[in-house]
Design a protein around this motif. Structure first.
Motif, mmCIF file in Angstrom:
data_model
loop_
_atom_site.group_PDB
_atom_site.id
_atom_site.type_symbol
_atom_site.label_atom_id
_atom_site.label_comp_id
_atom_site.label_asym_id
_atom_site.label_seq_id
_atom_site.Cartn_x
_atom_site.Cartn_y
_atom_site.Cartn_z
ATOM 1 N N TYR A 134 0.844 -1.195 0.000
ATOM 2 C CA TYR A 134 0.000 0.000 0.000
ATOM 3 C C TYR A 134 0.882 1.250 0.000
ATOM 4 O O TYR A 134 1.789 1.376 0.823
ATOM 5 N N HIS A 135 0.601 2.160 -0.928
ATOM 6 C CA HIS A 135 1.259 3.459 -0.933
ATOM 7 C C HIS A 135 0.454 4.391 -0.034
ATOM 8 O O HIS A 135 -0.713 4.692 -0.308
ATOM 9 N N VAL A 136 1.072 4.823 1.048
ATOM 10 C CA VAL A 136 0.358 5.594 2.058
ATOM 11 C C VAL A 136 1.327 6.570 2.709
ATOM 12 O O VAL A 136 2.531 6.291 2.814
ATOM 13 N N SER A 137 0.828 7.722 3.125
ATOM 14 C CA SER A 137 1.689 8.692 3.803
ATOM 15 C C SER A 137 2.017 8.193 5.209
ATOM 16 O O SER A 137 1.280 7.385 5.784
ATOM 17 N N ARG A 138 3.105 8.687 5.753
ATOM 18 C CA ARG A 138 3.537 8.245 7.074
ATOM 19 C C ARG A 138 2.492 8.565 8.142
ATOM 20 O O ARG A 138 2.264 7.773 9.057
ATOM 21 N N ARG A 139 1.827 9.699 8.021
ATOM 22 C CA ARG A 139 0.854 10.124 9.025
ATOM 23 C C ARG A 139 -0.397 9.255 9.007
ATOM 24 O O ARG A 139 -1.114 9.167 10.015
ATOM 25 N N GLU A 140 -0.664 8.593 7.869
ATOM 26 C CA GLU A 140 -1.907 7.839 7.747
ATOM 27 C C GLU A 140 -1.711 6.326 7.893
ATOM 28 O O GLU A 140 -2.662 5.567 7.760
ATOM 29 N N PRO A 197 -4.702 3.045 -1.384
ATOM 30 C CA PRO A 197 -5.918 2.821 -0.589
ATOM 31 C C PRO A 197 -6.979 3.884 -0.825
ATOM 32 O O PRO A 197 -6.670 5.050 -1.089
ATOM 33 N N GLU A 198 -8.223 3.447 -0.707
ATOM 34 C CA GLU A 198 -9.354 4.355 -0.799
ATOM 35 C C GLU A 198 -9.739 4.839 0.589
ATOM 36 O O GLU A 198 -9.263 4.318 1.600
ATOM 37 N N ASP A 199 -10.613 5.802 0.645
ATOM 38 C CA ASP A 199 -10.994 6.377 1.940
ATOM 39 C C ASP A 199 -11.645 5.338 2.839
ATOM 40 O O ASP A 199 -11.482 5.370 4.055
ATOM 41 N N SER A 200 -12.353 4.378 2.252
ATOM 42 C CA SER A 200 -13.028 3.355 3.047
ATOM 43 C C SER A 200 -12.051 2.374 3.688
ATOM 44 O O SER A 200 -12.435 1.611 4.578
ATOM 45 N N ASP A 201 -10.787 2.386 3.244
ATOM 46 C CA ASP A 201 -9.783 1.485 3.821
ATOM 47 C C ASP A 201 -9.221 2.002 5.143
ATOM 48 O O ASP A 201 -8.550 1.256 5.860
ATOM 49 N N PHE A 202 -9.482 3.270 5.457
ATOM 50 C CA PHE A 202 -8.933 3.877 6.667
ATOM 51 C C PHE A 202 -9.937 3.832 7.807
ATOM 52 O O PHE A 202 -11.148 3.845 7.598
#
Length: 433
Positions: free
Chosen positions: A225-231, A373-378
């Motif tokens: 998953y490509h994701v920012s460190r904060r998320e 990731p989509e918003d629903s994955d968080f």
């Protein structure tokens, strides 16, 4: 090739049958016949290929061919880089050698110092040890290595990575000369540094290289998953809610991040524990037992702290931090899909660590399927974690002037103030005389 074709001593063959082994793996088929001919062996083999059984069977067969009735000094030495690996090898040795009658003693730091010392004094046949604790006993005269007939160095490349090379050389110089003992060296990579050790301390070692067809196991499902460190933490919670898991290992790159991630999981209701090098050995073993038994569902650690941990039931490995060493990626995800089971490896690539992805994919020989990731994955609602600040002595820092704690811990003292008025020394600035 079957084990019955090797013409092993009856006691060794009984142990093999009791463990349920029938056919040899590639590394066993190449190394055991050479070792039975009393040749030195330097073998390259990955974890999970049967190398532990390879050197144990060879070792038992050698010692049984010249079994001594009474001995106090150890006849064989197996060196491993971590306490957990020593425990695992000892367990396998007890099973394979259960009919041989050898006294097998694990030696590692953090626990049972006097008990291990007494066992050495009573006499042992086979030592399975980490270098540090063994050197301690050697320097005290609690054990002599002058009667060693066979030496095994397991995970030699990891010993270099973990800074054991000076300890390793010290131990090797305490052993009989290389032409008066048999040496077997097993390593995931036969690098120049490892082979330098082989050339210096082995007797014309036979080099074996068992390269797996795939660097990573086929039963492991990989996703990145490509994701920012904060998320990252929000994504982790979201994925765990969508895909519940009961036996998960999470890897990070620093001890500080491991402590922080463990705390965040715990305050949000997850049964998580931290495994780190400075945890007392008894507590480490208790944590591992609870993880194996399912009382702890999430085990968080760094690469160094988690080496040598083998738990067959791990269903998921999560690289919360993408590793900076490409070989560590293979080592991490190899904690799942063990013993033929299936497993899943999830990796997070943030803006800082994504630069190591190309090197990892080049090493494993394929691209890791990636997802944005989509918003629903968080998971956007979770409890915040506030770590307790520690004082220099390891206790929570108290506010100045606060009353003593109930446990009797002393309160912090205020600095002593000078009394008002003229001092007995030099005159004050108000005195014009």
């Amino acid at each position: 090739m079957k084990f019955t074709e090797l013409n092993l001593p009856a006691e060794v063959q009984r142990g093999i049958d009791a463990m349920g082994f029938t056919a040899l793996t590639p590394v066993q088929e190449q190394s055991i016949p050479l070792a039975l001919d009393k040749k030195d062996v330097a073998a390259q083999a990955q974890t999970g290929t049967g190398k532990t059984a390879a050197f144990l069977i060879s070792l038992f067969a050698r010692l049984m061919s010249d079994k001594k009735t009474e001995t106090r000094a150890p006849r064989a030495l197996i060196l491993a880089p971590t306490r957990e690996l020593v425990v695992q090898i000892s367990k396998d040795a007890m099973g394979l050698g259960q009919f041989c009658g050898f006294k097998i003693q694990p030696i590692f730091g953090g626990v049972d110092y006097e008990k291990q010392r007494q066992a050495l004094h009573a006499g042992v046949d086979i030592l399975i040890a980490t270098p540090g604790r063994l050197i301690d006993y050697v320097k005290q005269g609690a054990v002599s290595l002058g009667s060693i007939e066979a030496l095994v160095i397991d995970e030699a490349d990891r010993m270099f990575d973990m800074g054991f090379i000076r300890d390793l050389r010290y131990i090797l110089r305490k052993l009989p000369a290389f032409d008066r003992r048999q040496t077997m060296l097993f390593s995931a990579t036969l690098s120049h540094r490892v082979m330098e050790l082989a050339y210096e301390f082995m007797d014309l070692a036979e080099k074996i290289k068992v390269a797996p067809e795939n660097v990573t196991a086929e039963q492991i499902e990989e996703v990145l998953y490509h994701v920012s460190r904060r998320e990252k933490f929000a994504l982790l919670l979201g994925l765990l809610k969508k895909e519940p898991a009961k036996c998960v290992m999470l890897f990070v790159n620093t001890k500080r991040e491991a402590e922080h991630l463990t705390g965040r999981l715990q305050v949000n209701g997850f049964k998580a524990a931290l495994i780190s090098g400075d945890i007392p050995q008894k507590k480490r073993m208790r944590i591992l037992d609870e993880f194996k038994e399912g009382r702890i569902h999430f085990l968080v650690g760094t690469d160094v702290a988690s080496r040598g941990i083998h738990v067959d039931g791990v269903t998921h490995v999560i690289n919360y931090d993408l590793p900076q060493d490409r070989e560590d990626y293979v080592h991490r995800i190899g904690r799942t899909a063990r013993a033929g089971a299936a497993g899943k490896a999830i990796s997070f690539a943030d803006e800082d660590l994504v630069y190591y992805l190309a090197d990892i994919e080049d090493y494993i020989g394929h691209r890791i399927p990636s997802v944005f990731p989509e918003d629903s994955d968080f998971c956007h609602t979770y409890k915040a974690y506030k770590p307790v600040k520690k004082s220099a002595r390891g206790r929570s820092a108290a506010k100045p002037g606060s009353p003593p704690k109930k446990d009797g811990a002393p309160r912090r003292r205020r600095p002593r103030r000078r009394p008002r008025g003229k001092s007995s020394g030099a005159p004050s600035g108000k005195d014009k005389s």
